[in-house]
Design a protein around this motif. Structure first.
Motif, PDB file in Angstrom:
ATOM      1  N   THR A   1       3.769  -1.454 -22.569  1.00  0.00           N
ATOM      2  CA  THR A   1       4.493  -2.715 -22.483  1.00  0.00           C
ATOM      3  C   THR A   1       4.281  -3.325 -21.101  1.00  0.00           C
ATOM      4  O   THR A   1       3.832  -2.653 -20.163  1.00  0.00           O
ATOM      5  N   SER A   2       4.630  -4.583 -20.964  1.00  0.00           N
ATOM      6  CA  SER A   2       4.477  -5.250 -19.667  1.00  0.00           C
ATOM      7  C   SER A   2       5.367  -4.614 -18.609  1.00  0.00           C
ATOM      8  O   SER A   2       4.987  -4.521 -17.436  1.00  0.00           O
ATOM      9  N   ASP A   3       6.563  -4.163 -18.996  1.00  0.00           N
ATOM     10  CA  ASP A   3       7.458  -3.511 -18.038  1.00  0.00           C
ATOM     11  C   ASP A   3       6.828  -2.231 -17.495  1.00  0.00           C
ATOM     12  O   ASP A   3       6.898  -1.950 -16.292  1.00  0.00           O
ATOM     13  N   THR A   4       6.224  -1.441 -18.387  1.00  0.00           N
ATOM     14  CA  THR A   4       5.583  -0.202 -17.940  1.00  0.00           C
ATOM     15  C   THR A   4       4.406  -0.502 -17.027  1.00  0.00           C
ATOM     16  O   THR A   4       4.223   0.143 -15.986  1.00  0.00           O
ATOM     17  N   ALA A   5       3.599  -1.489 -17.397  1.00  0.00           N
ATOM     18  CA  ALA A   5       2.447  -1.838 -16.562  1.00  0.00           C
ATOM     19  C   ALA A   5       2.885  -2.247 -15.164  1.00  0.00           C
ATOM     20  O   ALA A   5       2.293  -1.823 -14.158  1.00  0.00           O
ATOM     21  N   ALA A   6       3.935  -3.057 -15.070  1.00  0.00           N
ATOM     22  CA  ALA A   6       4.412  -3.498 -13.757  1.00  0.00           C
ATOM     23  C   ALA A   6       4.945  -2.327 -12.944  1.00  0.00           C
ATOM     24  O   ALA A   6       4.734  -2.249 -11.726  1.00  0.00           O
ATOM     25  N   ALA A   7       5.629  -1.397 -13.605  1.00  0.00           N
ATOM     26  CA  ALA A   7       6.208  -0.258 -12.891  1.00  0.00           C
ATOM     27  C   ALA A   7       5.141   0.696 -12.374  1.00  0.00           C
ATOM     28  O   ALA A   7       5.351   1.385 -11.367  1.00  0.00           O
ATOM     29  N   LEU A   8       3.983   0.745 -13.037  1.00  0.00           N
ATOM     30  CA  LEU A   8       2.930   1.676 -12.627  1.00  0.00           C
ATOM     31  C   LEU A   8       2.052   1.135 -11.507  1.00  0.00           C
ATOM     32  O   LEU A   8       1.317   1.904 -10.882  1.00  0.00           O
ATOM     33  N   VAL A   9       2.104  -0.159 -11.250  1.00  0.00           N
ATOM     34  CA  VAL A   9       1.253  -0.733 -10.203  1.00  0.00           C
ATOM     35  C   VAL A   9       1.515  -0.100  -8.833  1.00  0.00           C
ATOM     36  O   VAL A   9       0.566   0.241  -8.113  1.00  0.00           O
TER      37      VAL A   9
ATOM     38  N   GLY B   1      -9.358  -5.295 -18.465  1.00  0.00           N
ATOM     39  CA  GLY B   1      -9.705  -4.740 -19.764  1.00  0.00           C
ATOM     40  C   GLY B   1      -9.312  -3.302 -19.979  1.00  0.00           C
ATOM     41  O   GLY B   1      -9.536  -2.758 -21.069  1.00  0.00           O
ATOM     42  N   THR B   2      -8.702  -2.651 -18.990  1.00  0.00           N
ATOM     43  CA  THR B   2      -8.365  -1.234 -19.148  1.00  0.00           C
ATOM     44  C   THR B   2      -6.989  -1.020 -19.761  1.00  0.00           C
ATOM     45  O   THR B   2      -6.703   0.058 -20.275  1.00  0.00           O
ATOM     46  N   VAL B   3      -6.137  -2.036 -19.695  1.00  0.00           N
ATOM     47  CA  VAL B   3      -4.766  -1.939 -20.198  1.00  0.00           C
ATOM     48  C   VAL B   3      -4.559  -3.023 -21.244  1.00  0.00           C
ATOM     49  O   VAL B   3      -4.952  -4.177 -21.040  1.00  0.00           O
ATOM     50  N   GLU B   4      -3.935  -2.637 -22.356  1.00  0.00           N
ATOM     51  CA  GLU B   4      -3.585  -3.608 -23.388  1.00  0.00           C
ATOM     52  C   GLU B   4      -2.063  -3.680 -23.476  1.00  0.00           C
ATOM     53  O   GLU B   4      -1.402  -2.666 -23.720  1.00  0.00           O
ATOM     54  N   ILE B   5      -1.530  -4.869 -23.259  1.00  0.00           N
ATOM     55  CA  ILE B   5      -0.083  -5.065 -23.226  1.00  0.00           C
ATOM     56  C   ILE B   5       0.414  -5.423 -24.624  1.00  0.00           C
ATOM     57  O   ILE B   5      -0.109  -6.332 -25.276  1.00  0.00           O
ATOM     58  N   LEU B   6       1.433  -4.683 -25.066  1.00  0.00           N
ATOM     59  CA  LEU B   6       2.038  -4.910 -26.376  1.00  0.00           C
ATOM     60  C   LEU B   6       3.553  -4.853 -26.230  1.00  0.00           C
ATOM     61  O   LEU B   6       4.077  -4.249 -25.290  1.00  0.00           O
ATOM     62  N   SER B   7       4.251  -5.438 -27.174  1.00  0.00           N
ATOM     63  CA  SER B   7       5.708  -5.364 -27.147  1.00  0.00           C
ATOM     64  C   SER B   7       6.154  -3.976 -27.597  1.00  0.00           C
ATOM     65  O   SER B   7       5.414  -3.249 -28.276  1.00  0.00           O
TER      66      SER B   7
END
Length: 567
Positions: free
Chosen positions: A160-168, A177-183
């Motif tokens: 999810t977008s929240d997880t992606a932001a937290a991992l930065v 292209g390495t991450v696909e954001i989904l709900s």
């Protein structure tokens, strides 16, 4: 006529007289001691006091509120909690626009001596029917950085977008292209539809349709997980004013976490146990604890270990002498095996409980009660046999429900006789459904296990599939078949886990590979929810002793069973 003037002589005399007078005066000043005149003292003026103005005290700095800086990119629940605290306690805390201007700053990372505010744990996952059990942390970081490696090479990391932001803050910005954001609502089905797939999820968002992959040999499902060394953990610390930090920690009940080990319960469900015949022979030869020696750690690690014991302990049980008899009893000393593996609950839905007569069944019930081992699915009479058994561990109360539709009828309990709980094929929803729904209404987690029809195939029968699914729809959190000597397939109904048959645990059937293969289902619950099932796989050896499968055996076994599941 000229004016009149004094004579020159008179002027000279007058001058001499003046000089004499001056000399006398000088002499008097030079010798005061010789003078009889006391001079009048001159009064020293009294100094007037100088009024020093009192300093004006500085305006005191108020103790509260203190300013708090909250950076972007925090795990969403942690950020939400902090925002709520600042809103609800504005007399204590107000937001700051930067870390430099703040009294207290929330920061990523947790060094020694820095107060820990929050700890957010993430899992690398794949759809449940995935053969891969483990990835390397280097596989994850390489994929994030755009250099894919490992078993999911070339597949985007779903999140999810929240997880992606937290991992930065932990991993840096991902390569394009390495991450696909989904709900959160679509990620699970998307992964199943696009297998092989992998994803990163917060620990508390796991659910049974995901398989939690080990990372460098470590699983988030391990109860003793070391969050200081496990790589997928976001640590948040606090720096700044000590009194402000202390008050903030108190207010938010720090440390915040999405993985509180006190809220985890591990329930281990197993298949057929029959301590008789060939298994009994080996126990007599090698000791009663021999069957568990290779999987003992699995059995002891669980908070609740379940055994479905199909054979009663008889005082007059003869020593086992062959591998073919179909009339079963167990030596009472064999209960030492159940004690050694610290059994927490015994299922009594088996259809061999009365093989050695009513006295053996009653003796077994008494032995369980003397050892404070709870049982269900059978009992002293029909009322007790049908009654759910409730067990509580930590945050979870489970309601175990079981019955024996396979019979034979003479094995069933009546109001006057001990036995297994009776029920009927085709009517399980009517007979067990009300109990399941009542347990759910009481906040109890229903676990349903059944002595269904023994069917020597990996696939369930059509009626078995219908009935297990109906019990799931009635509210059972897990539906599990205890009857199978040959393991059977899996299923999900709206995310609820079904296992049609686990196979044997301790029973001597060595005649075919299908009977030697075994499942032990390690169910993990967190904070009131079933979040994961780890399927442990074993191979029976020496008619009595299951051992963990080799990686090759496990892959072949899972491939077959996942195929039988329609996956």
């Amino acid at each position: 006529m000229k004016p009149t003037t004094p004579s020159r002589r008179a002027l000279w005399i007058t001058s001499l007289a003046g000089l004499g007078l001056l000399a006398a005066l000088f002499a008097a000043c030079g010798s005061p001691a010789d003078s009889d005149i006391t001079p009048t003292p001159t009064r020293t003026p009294r100094p007037s006091p100088t009024l020093t103005p009192s300093p004006v005290p500085p305006t005191p700095t108020p103790a509260w509120p203190v300013t708090v800086f909250i950076p972007e990119g925090l795990p969403a629940p942690a950020a939400g909690t902090l925002d709520a605290v600042l809103a609800d306690h504005s007399d204590l805390f107000v937001p700051a626009s930067s870390a430099e201007s703040a009294d207290i700053a929330v920061q990523f990372g947790h060094d020694f001596g820095i107060p820990l505010l929050a700890e957010w744990v993430y899992a690398v996952v794949a759809p449940f029917p995935t053969l891969t059990d483990e990835v390397a942390w280097s596989d994850v970081t390489a994929a994030w950085g755009g250099a894919p490696a490992g078993p999911f090479s070339g597949r985007p990391l779903l999140m999810t977008s929240d997880t992606a932001a937290a991992l930065v803050p932990l991993l840096g910005d991902p390569a394009p292209g390495t991450v696909e954001i989904l709900s959160a609502e679509e990620i699970t089905q998307h992964a199943w539809d696009n297998r092989p797939a992998w994803a990163i999820l917060p620990f508390d968002q796991l659910e049974p349709r995901w398989k939690a992959l080990r990372v460098d040999g470590v699983s988030v499902l391990d109860k003793d997980l070391d969050t200081e060394t496990y790589p997928l953990v976001i640590h948040l610390g606090l720096s700044g004013m000590i009194r402000g930090i202390t008050k903030l920690e108190e207010t938010v009940s720090a440390p915040l976490t999405n993985r509180d080990s006190d809220k985890i319960t591990v329930l281990l469900l197993t298949g057929v146990t029959a301590l008789t015949r060939g298994t009994g022979i080996k126990m007599d030869q090698h000791g009663v604890t021999y069957p568990a020696q290779d999987i003992r750690d699995w059995l002891l690690e669980a908070d609740i270990t379940h055994i479905s014991n199909e054979v009663s302990f008889a005082e007059n049980c003869p020593p086992p002498a062959n591998y073919t008899s179909m009339v079963f009893c167990s030596n009472p000393t064999y209960i030492g095996l159940l004690e050694d593996i610290d059994v927490d609950v015994v299922e009594l839905t088996g259809n061999h409980l009365l093989d050695w007569g009513l006295a053996a069944m009653e003796n077994s019930l008494q032995m369980y009660e003397e050892r404070a081992i709870p049982y269900y699915g059978g009992g002293w009479n029909e009322t007790q046999a049908r009654a759910p058994l409730t067990l509580t561990h930590g945050a979870h109360t489970f309601g175990f429900v079981g019955c024996n539709p396979a019979g034979p009828p003479e094995d069933w309990a009546t109001e006057e006789r001990a036995g297994s709980a009776p029920c009927n094929f085709g009517a399980l929803d009517d007979q067990l459904g009300p109990q399941i729904r009542q347990l759910r209404e009481q906040g109890i987690i229903p676990i349903v296990t059944l002595q269904y029809l023994e069917n020597p195939t990996y696939e369930p029968t059509g009626l078995q599939r219908i009935e297990f699914r109906a019990l799931s729809e009635a509210g059972a959190v897990i539906v599990s078949g205890s009857q199978a000597h040959q393991p059977q397939s899996f299923d999900f109904v709206d995310g609820v886990f079904i296992h049609y048959g686990l196979g044997n645990l301790f029973f001597d059937q060595m005649q075919a590979l299908e009977y030697r293969q075994e499942f032990l289902d390690r169910h993990v619950f967190y904070d009131g929810r079933h979040i994961s099932t780890e399927v442990l796989t074993a191979m029976l050896e020496d008619y009595a002793r299951p051992r963990p499968m080799t990686p090759e055996e496990r892959e072949a076994f899972l491939t077959t069973v996942f195929g039988a599941s329609g996956w």
